[in-house]
Enzyme design. Structure first.
Site, PDB file in Angstrom:
ATOM      1  N   ASP A 210       0.303  -0.883  -0.170  1.00 16.01           N
ATOM      2  CA  ASP A 210      -0.447   0.450  -0.202  1.00 16.01           C
ATOM      3  C   ASP A 210       0.933   1.498   0.075  1.00 16.01           C
ATOM      4  OD1 ASP A 210      -2.431   1.296   0.128  1.00 16.01           O
ATOM      5  OD2 ASP A 210      -2.228   1.868   2.226  1.00 16.01           O
ATOM      6  N   SER A 234      -6.365   5.149  -0.151  1.00 15.53           N
ATOM      7  CA  SER A 234      -7.193   4.039  -0.132  1.00 15.53           C
ATOM      8  C   SER A 234      -8.354   3.957  -0.061  1.00 15.53           C
ATOM      9  CB  SER A 234      -6.433   3.053  -0.318  1.00 15.53           C
ATOM     10  OG  SER A 234      -4.571   3.692   0.040  1.00 15.53           O
ATOM     11  N   GLN A 284      -5.639  -2.461  -6.293  1.00 11.84           N
ATOM     12  CA  GLN A 284      -6.367  -1.394  -5.476  1.00 11.84           C
ATOM     13  C   GLN A 284      -7.307   0.251  -6.392  1.00 11.84           C
ATOM     14  OE1 GLN A 284      -3.454   1.145  -3.164  1.00 11.84           O
ATOM     15  NE2 GLN A 284      -4.698   0.503  -1.445  1.00 11.84           N
TER      16      GLN A 284
END
Length: 295
Positions: A210, A234, A284
């Site tokens: 991430d 995110s 993502q």
């Protein structure tokens, strides 16, 4: 905790992933006060996966996770992870994890674990890129362009748990991005040993996944380093784990963004070891809201 008291960022990462068991299916994780606006999403995802894994027998490695970031977490406030044992089958184990902070759900994750079994193999080849030894570390590259680093940036690079080496030199100006494609690639590895627990390595790589994946989305419109024109967050995160690995050995994180529209951008990544074996696939979606957009 000061850098002098705990000089090894890899040790800090292992400690961050070492959750306190409160009840049979309830765990508590630390959330360091790093003077950030919100808790880093990779920390929450990594800790949630630790909680899920600690309720399995350990003989089935995780093969996939799917997660949603629902609210920003508050730095310095512990996070409680509640695990639901959804299924324990002959080949697959499923766990659902809800992360709660101050009585509010901030994140939830579903993870699936698979008993190893034989099967055929195929994969697309890893892109041809320079090796990590041929590339400067992030701190060296930043100093080359910025000179003496501001205190906050110098402290960030010292405390970074991963050695990061960009395959392409960092994009520094908007003019340099005039023909930039939404692609990026970095070599990474933990800055120190992470021990021998496979779950720790899996969760450490989840943490790392991430760190910059959404950078691929914004490369065509703004430099990687410098003032940002967007609030970035995110929204969700998915990973598929294909092969065993160690997060304290070099891996290549290849990233690209197929689309950005409607204030959302999609990014996908492939993670390879230094021999070219595909280890992990990642997807993502992130929110990219201009600073001057109506709230």
């Amino acid at each position: 905790m000061t850098d002098t008291a705990d000089p090894n960022p890899a040790d800090r990462l292992v400690a961050l992933l070492d959750l306190e068991r409160i009840e049979e299916n309830i765990f508590r994780g630390r959330s360091p006060d790093e003077h950030l606006q919100r808790v880093f999403g990779g920390q929450v995802a990594g800790q949630a996966l630790v909680a899920a894994g600690r309720t399995t027998d350990g003989g089935r490695p995780v093969h996939s996770l799917h997660a949603y970031f629902l609210r920003p977490g508050r730095p310095g406030v512990p996070i409680v992870y509640q695990v639901e044992r959804v299924r324990d089958g002959r080949s697959f184990t499923t766990r659902r994890v809800v992360a709660v902070q101050q009585g509010r759900t901030i994140f939830h994750l579903t993870a699936s674990f698979h008993r190893p079994e034989p099967g055929f193999e195929q994969q697309l080849p890893m892109p041809a890129v320079p090796g990590p030894e041929e590339l400067p570390g992030l701190a060296d590259e930043l100093r080359e362009h910025l000179g003496e680093l501001p205190d906050a940036l110098a402290r960030m690079t010292r405390r970074q748990a991963f050695d990061i080496r960009y395959v392409e030199r960092l994009r520094w100006t908007t003019e340099a991005l005039s023909d930039a494609e939404p692609r990026s690639a970095v070599w990474m590895r933990a800055v120190g040993p992470l021990g021998d627990d496979p779950l720790v390595h899996t969760c450490a790589l989840t943490y790392a996944s991430d760190m910059m994946l959404l950078d691929a989305v914004r490369l065509p419109v703004e430099p990687l380093w410098g003032p940002r024109g967007f609030d970035v967050a995110s929204l969700d995160h998915a990973m598929w784990f294909h092969r065993p690995f160690r997060a304290d050995e070099w891996f290549l994180y290849q990233q690209e963004s197929p689309i950005a529209t409607g204030a959302r951008g999609l990014a996908r990544g492939q993670i390879y070891d230094s021999d070219g074996a595909l280890l992990v696939s990642v997807m993502q979606e992130g929110l990219f809201r201009p600073h001057d957009a109506p709230r």
